[in-house]
Design a protein around this motif. Structure first.
Motif, PDB file in Angstrom:
ATOM      1  N   LYS A  48       0.979  -1.109  -0.107  1.00 36.77           N
ATOM      2  CA  LYS A  48       0.004  -0.052   0.173  1.00 36.77           C
ATOM      3  C   LYS A  48       0.742   1.161   0.087  1.00 36.77           C
ATOM      4  CE  LYS A  48      -4.104  -1.855   2.303  1.00 36.77           C
ATOM      5  NZ  LYS A  48      -5.143  -1.726   3.446  1.00 36.77           N
ATOM      6  N   ILE A  49       1.817   1.273   0.786  1.00 38.11           N
ATOM      7  CA  ILE A  49       2.845   2.390   0.950  1.00 38.11           C
ATOM      8  C   ILE A  49       3.379   2.613  -0.312  1.00 38.11           C
ATOM      9  CG2 ILE A  49       4.929   3.323   1.837  1.00 38.11           C
ATOM     10  CD1 ILE A  49       4.036   1.788   4.387  1.00 38.11           C
ATOM     11  N   ILE A  50       4.094   1.365  -1.011  1.00 40.49           N
ATOM     12  CA  ILE A  50       4.527   1.542  -2.455  1.00 40.49           C
ATOM     13  C   ILE A  50       3.862   2.346  -3.331  1.00 40.49           C
ATOM     14  CG2 ILE A  50       5.871   0.355  -4.065  1.00 40.49           C
ATOM     15  CD1 ILE A  50       6.942  -1.609  -1.828  1.00 40.49           C
ATOM     16  N   LEU A  51       2.602   1.821  -3.550  1.00 40.28           N
ATOM     17  CA  LEU A  51       1.885   2.054  -4.648  1.00 40.28           C
ATOM     18  C   LEU A  51       1.121   3.255  -4.309  1.00 40.28           C
ATOM     19  CD1 LEU A  51      -0.133  -1.562  -5.408  1.00 40.28           C
ATOM     20  CD2 LEU A  51       1.645  -0.270  -6.510  1.00 40.28           C
ATOM     21  N   GLY A  52       0.996   3.697  -2.856  1.00 36.45           N
ATOM     22  CA  GLY A  52       0.579   5.055  -2.605  1.00 36.45           C
ATOM     23  C   GLY A  52       1.484   6.133  -3.059  1.00 36.45           C
ATOM     24  N   ALA A  53       2.804   6.006  -2.860  1.00 46.21           N
ATOM     25  CA  ALA A  53       3.631   6.700  -3.317  1.00 46.21           C
ATOM     26  C   ALA A  53       3.823   6.730  -4.904  1.00 46.21           C
ATOM     27  CB  ALA A  53       5.352   6.151  -2.991  1.00 46.21           C
ATOM     28  N   TYR A  54       3.509   5.843  -5.568  1.00 46.78           N
ATOM     29  CA  TYR A  54       3.670   5.652  -6.963  1.00 46.78           C
ATOM     30  C   TYR A  54       2.469   6.537  -7.658  1.00 46.78           C
ATOM     31  CZ  TYR A  54       2.728   3.659 -11.603  1.00 46.78           C
ATOM     32  OH  TYR A  54       2.384   3.452 -12.905  1.00 46.78           O
ATOM     33  N   THR A  55       1.173   6.444  -7.103  1.00 46.26           N
ATOM     34  CA  THR A  55       0.235   7.250  -7.484  1.00 46.26           C
ATOM     35  C   THR A  55       0.527   8.624  -7.175  1.00 46.26           C
ATOM     36  OG1 THR A  55      -1.176   6.744  -5.416  1.00 46.26           O
ATOM     37  CG2 THR A  55      -1.552   5.211  -7.775  1.00 46.26           C
ATOM     38  N   TRP A  56       0.974   8.988  -5.796  1.00 49.29           N
ATOM     39  CA  TRP A  56       1.193  10.313  -5.617  1.00 49.29           C
ATOM     40  C   TRP A  56       2.070  10.954  -6.460  1.00 49.29           C
ATOM     41  CZ3 TRP A  56       5.670  12.324  -2.444  1.00 49.29           C
ATOM     42  CH2 TRP A  56       5.658  13.415  -2.046  1.00 49.29           C
ATOM     43  N   ILE A  57       3.366  10.389  -6.758  1.00 54.82           N
ATOM     44  CA  ILE A  57       4.222  11.197  -7.619  1.00 54.82           C
ATOM     45  C   ILE A  57       3.867  11.125  -9.146  1.00 54.82           C
ATOM     46  CG2 ILE A  57       6.543  10.526  -8.811  1.00 54.82           C
ATOM     47  CD1 ILE A  57       7.239   9.131  -6.156  1.00 54.82           C
ATOM     48  N   PHE A  58       3.156  10.316  -9.521  1.00 53.76           N
ATOM     49  CA  PHE A  58       2.693  10.456 -11.111  1.00 53.76           C
ATOM     50  C   PHE A  58       1.379  11.162 -11.083  1.00 53.76           C
ATOM     51  CE2 PHE A  58       5.726   7.025 -11.360  1.00 53.76           C
ATOM     52  CZ  PHE A  58       6.666   7.229 -12.203  1.00 53.76           C
ATOM     53  N   ARG A  59       0.728  11.527 -10.422  1.00 57.99           N
ATOM     54  CA  ARG A  59      -0.554  12.296 -10.305  1.00 57.99           C
ATOM     55  C   ARG A  59      -0.097  13.689  -9.931  1.00 57.99           C
ATOM     56  NH1 ARG A  59      -4.749  10.702  -6.767  1.00 57.99           N
ATOM     57  NH2 ARG A  59      -6.333  11.704  -8.110  1.00 57.99           N
ATOM     58  N   GLY A  60       0.694  13.544  -9.288  1.00 58.51           N
ATOM     59  CA  GLY A  60       1.147  15.149  -8.520  1.00 58.51           C
ATOM     60  C   GLY A  60       2.263  16.127  -9.279  1.00 58.51           C
ATOM     61  N   THR A  61       2.974  15.434 -10.162  1.00 56.05           N
ATOM     62  CA  THR A  61       3.979  15.992 -11.155  1.00 56.05           C
ATOM     63  C   THR A  61       3.505  16.159 -12.570  1.00 56.05           C
ATOM     64  OG1 THR A  61       4.973  13.866 -11.679  1.00 56.05           O
ATOM     65  CG2 THR A  61       5.917  15.135  -9.851  1.00 56.05           C
ATOM     66  N   PRO A  62       3.607  17.265 -13.055  1.00 56.35           N
ATOM     67  CA  PRO A  62       3.216  17.545 -14.634  1.00 56.35           C
ATOM     68  C   PRO A  62       3.530  16.133 -15.532  1.00 56.35           C
ATOM     69  CG  PRO A  62       3.892  19.366 -13.925  1.00 56.35           C
ATOM     70  CD  PRO A  62       4.428  18.488 -12.783  1.00 56.35           C
ATOM     71  N   LEU A  63       2.669  15.870 -16.526  1.00 56.49           N
ATOM     72  CA  LEU A  63       3.022  14.845 -17.501  1.00 56.49           C
ATOM     73  C   LEU A  63       4.264  15.440 -18.456  1.00 56.49           C
ATOM     74  CD1 LEU A  63       2.443  12.405 -19.099  1.00 56.49           C
ATOM     75  CD2 LEU A  63       0.635  13.547 -20.159  1.00 56.49           C
ATOM     76  N   MET A  64       4.000  16.519 -18.564  1.00 51.22           N
ATOM     77  CA  MET A  64       5.541  17.229 -19.542  1.00 51.22           C
ATOM     78  C   MET A  64       6.579  17.008 -18.990  1.00 51.22           C
ATOM     79  SD  MET A  64       6.063  18.765 -22.307  1.00 51.22           S
ATOM     80  CE  MET A  64       4.920  19.928 -22.902  1.00 51.22           C
ATOM     81  N   LEU A  65       6.777  17.256 -17.583  1.00 54.04           N
ATOM     82  CA  LEU A  65       7.903  16.801 -16.659  1.00 54.04           C
ATOM     83  C   LEU A  65       8.471  15.512 -16.876  1.00 54.04           C
ATOM     84  CD1 LEU A  65      10.163  17.844 -14.737  1.00 54.04           C
ATOM     85  CD2 LEU A  65       8.594  17.191 -12.835  1.00 54.04           C
ATOM     86  N   GLN A  66       7.269  14.499 -16.432  1.00 46.99           N
ATOM     87  CA  GLN A  66       7.786  13.210 -16.938  1.00 46.99           C
ATOM     88  C   GLN A  66       8.114  12.935 -18.397  1.00 46.99           C
ATOM     89  OE1 GLN A  66       4.052  11.082 -15.678  1.00 46.99           O
ATOM     90  NE2 GLN A  66       3.807  12.616 -13.779  1.00 46.99           N
ATOM     91  N   LEU A  67       7.556  13.293 -18.939  1.00 48.42           N
ATOM     92  CA  LEU A  67       7.853  13.108 -20.551  1.00 48.42           C
ATOM     93  C   LEU A  67       9.381  13.426 -20.822  1.00 48.42           C
ATOM     94  CD1 LEU A  67       6.663  12.179 -23.388  1.00 48.42           C
ATOM     95  CD2 LEU A  67       5.978  14.409 -23.605  1.00 48.42           C
TER      96      LEU A  67
END
Length: 212
Positions: A48-67
């Motif tokens: 839960k902690i690992i997946l919670g961090a996953y969703t927090w990071i990728f929903r909380g940062t801009p898609l352009m930045l990730q790209l």
């Protein structure tokens, strides 16, 4: 004078990339999102902690930045990806995070009595999830998944930033070369057409699921 048909054909060629990215993302992000959602409601605190961090990071940062990170950042550590591969991986990871939260909400919205009833008739946890809970959850989240698909079509325009010749980039090239805004209107109409097709498809899916 700009030839309307030539401009449309050129932009349509760019739409092939947009549609390819759309289908690649949906094919992989939907099942991945469902797996993440099931992990987030599991009894494992570490998961839960690992997946919670996953969703927090990728929903909380801009898609352009990730790209940009996938295409321009990874080569710094020796990982080089083609533009389309970088875009596909980025979009899959990003959208699976959003879809995971949608699926998690859908699963948790099912009444607890469904679990108890399944247990009474002898179903184990796996059978309960896949035969009882998930089918109902999927029906409930269809409108939200439809919205994500619409967002995906629009977000696909971001790939122009890393040099991929999608619809927006094709339209911009003609605008720059011919000094006319007509290509932007054509691109807008094509985006609207694609989103309209998505809405119609999901409405039909929702109606079919409601029957069952």
């Amino acid at each position: 004078m700009v030839n309307f048909s030539d401009v449309t054909i050129f932009i349509l060629k760019g739409s092939v990339i947009s549609l390819k990215l759309f289908f690649i993302t949906m094919i992989f992000s939907i099942p991945l999102g469902m797996l993440i959602a099931m992990g987030k409601i599991s009894k494992s605190k570490i998961l839960k902690i690992i997946l919670g961090a996953y969703t927090w990071i990728f929903r909380g940062t801009p898609l352009m930045l990730q790209l940009f990170f996938a295409y321009f950042g990874l080569p710094v550590i020796g990982i080089r990806l083609s533009p389309l591969t970088a875009a596909s991986i980025t979009f899959i990871i990003n959208y699976s995070a959003y879809l995971a939260e949608i699926f998690r909400g859908g699963i948790e919205s099912i009444d607890k009595g469904q679990y108890e009833a399944s247990k009474v008739i002898g179903l184990n946890h796996f059978q309960t999830m896949f035969k009882v809970i998930i089918p109902q959850a999927v029906r409930n989240v269809v409108p939200a998944v439809c919205n994500e698909n619409i967002n995906l079509i629009k977000d696909s325009a971001l790939v122009a930033a890393i040099g991929i010749g999608d619809m927006l980039r094709a339209a911009k090239e003609i605008v720059t070369r011919e000094f006319t805004i007509t290509p932007f209107f054509i691109a807008a109409l094509l985006y609207l057409l694609m989103t309209a097709v998505i809405v119609i498809a999901f409405r039909q899916l929702e109606k079919k699921l409601c029957v069952y």
